[in-house]
Scaffold this motif. Sequence first.
Motif, PDB file in Angstrom:
ATOM      1  N   THR A  14      71.599  45.844  44.900  1.00  0.00           N
ATOM      2  CA  THR A  14      70.167  45.767  45.155  1.00  0.00           C
ATOM      3  C   THR A  14      69.752  44.301  45.186  1.00  0.00           C
ATOM      4  O   THR A  14      70.495  43.426  44.720  1.00  0.00           O
ATOM      5  N   ARG A  15      68.572  44.027  45.725  1.00  0.00           N
ATOM      6  CA  ARG A  15      68.093  42.641  45.747  1.00  0.00           C
ATOM      7  C   ARG A  15      67.709  42.188  44.343  1.00  0.00           C
ATOM      8  O   ARG A  15      67.048  42.919  43.610  1.00  0.00           O
ATOM      9  N   ARG A  36      62.182  38.949  47.095  1.00  0.00           N
ATOM     10  CA  ARG A  36      62.762  40.283  47.299  1.00  0.00           C
ATOM     11  C   ARG A  36      61.742  41.331  47.708  1.00  0.00           C
ATOM     12  O   ARG A  36      62.062  42.277  48.406  1.00  0.00           O
ATOM     13  N   ARG A  37      60.501  41.199  47.287  1.00  0.00           N
ATOM     14  CA  ARG A  37      59.464  42.156  47.676  1.00  0.00           C
ATOM     15  C   ARG A  37      58.230  41.449  48.181  1.00  0.00           C
ATOM     16  O   ARG A  37      57.116  41.941  48.031  1.00  0.00           O
ATOM     17  N   SER A  38      58.426  40.327  48.794  1.00  0.00           N
ATOM     18  CA  SER A  38      57.302  39.490  49.207  1.00  0.00           C
ATOM     19  C   SER A  38      57.143  39.449  50.716  1.00  0.00           C
ATOM     20  O   SER A  38      58.124  39.420  51.466  1.00  0.00           O
ATOM     21  N   GLN A  43      56.133  38.943  60.635  1.00  0.00           N
ATOM     22  CA  GLN A  43      56.271  40.361  60.318  1.00  0.00           C
ATOM     23  C   GLN A  43      56.041  41.224  61.555  1.00  0.00           C
ATOM     24  O   GLN A  43      56.738  42.223  61.764  1.00  0.00           O
ATOM     25  N   ALA A  73      66.005  39.045  42.056  1.00  0.00           N
ATOM     26  CA  ALA A  73      65.119  37.889  42.159  1.00  0.00           C
ATOM     27  C   ALA A  73      65.867  36.587  41.914  1.00  0.00           C
ATOM     28  O   ALA A  73      66.793  36.532  41.099  1.00  0.00           O
ATOM     29  N   TRP A 129      62.005  33.502  50.483  1.00  0.00           N
ATOM     30  CA  TRP A 129      61.545  34.826  50.892  1.00  0.00           C
ATOM     31  C   TRP A 129      61.893  35.778  49.758  1.00  0.00           C
ATOM     32  O   TRP A 129      63.028  36.232  49.653  1.00  0.00           O
ATOM     33  N   SER A 176      67.246  38.755  49.076  1.00  0.00           N
ATOM     34  CA  SER A 176      66.148  38.821  50.036  1.00  0.00           C
ATOM     35  C   SER A 176      66.537  39.719  51.198  1.00  0.00           C
ATOM     36  O   SER A 176      67.667  40.196  51.296  1.00  0.00           O
ATOM     37  N   ALA A 177      65.580  39.933  52.098  1.00  0.00           N
ATOM     38  CA  ALA A 177      65.906  40.596  53.361  1.00  0.00           C
ATOM     39  C   ALA A 177      66.575  39.617  54.323  1.00  0.00           C
ATOM     40  O   ALA A 177      67.201  40.032  55.303  1.00  0.00           O
TER      41      ALA A 177
END
Length: 243
Positions: A154-155, A192-194, A10, A157, A190, A80-81
């Motif tokens: 949108t992402r 979606r909001r992790s 990160q 899950a 990875w 995911s990103a």
Amino acid sequence: MTLLRSLAYQVFLIASVALFGITIAIAGRFVPYRTVGRLGRAWGLSNLFALKHLCGLNYRITGLEHLPATTAIVLCKHQSAWETIALRGLFPSDQTWVLKRELLRIPILGSALRQFVPIAIDRSAGRKAVKQLLKDGAISLKDGRWVMIFPEGTRVAAGTRIPYSIGGALLAERTGYPVVPVAHNAGVFWGRRSLIKRPGTIELVIGEVIASKGRTAQEINQKVEQWIETTVSSLAQSAQAPL
């Protein structure tokens, strides 16, 4: 250990966005678009390298032979990103992305994104947003830039699905450019909001080109959604290593 490695990445990600973002924001005013695209590709590849060596998160691509020699519309699964990094680094560098307008307001990142001539839409604008996509997308394709779209908008899950937006398929119908469907299981490793990036190997699959000429937008969209979702369901749905 996984948490520490994820935090290390990160830090790298934030530093890379700052470094490349400032460089691209400044250089984009003076150099050709192709050079800006190559800088964007270097950013993507550097992050894929960091993910492999800091988090143990690698990737494997199949279907590269399906990429056409001509400009195309890419419709990709969004979990995911990771795929925003991977598509930038692994696909042809001349790209235009459909993205939410709010991203352009982020310091440094927004200034850099503007240099890639994005199609920045207001997702609440409805038909107006679709018209903008069709107009700006046609210009980008004509100028030799691949148009990158996440049809889910949108992402989503891993293991779940939502209906695909028809905007990308409409662009294909109107312009006659081919569609390249892309599937992957990045969301398994990875989320979606992790913050956590689990070690393992992401599978990225490039499908056969879908010709748009002679097909309606509904037919194109249905074909894309069916192929992507069927392919994603065949990929591993659990990480290779636990937290």
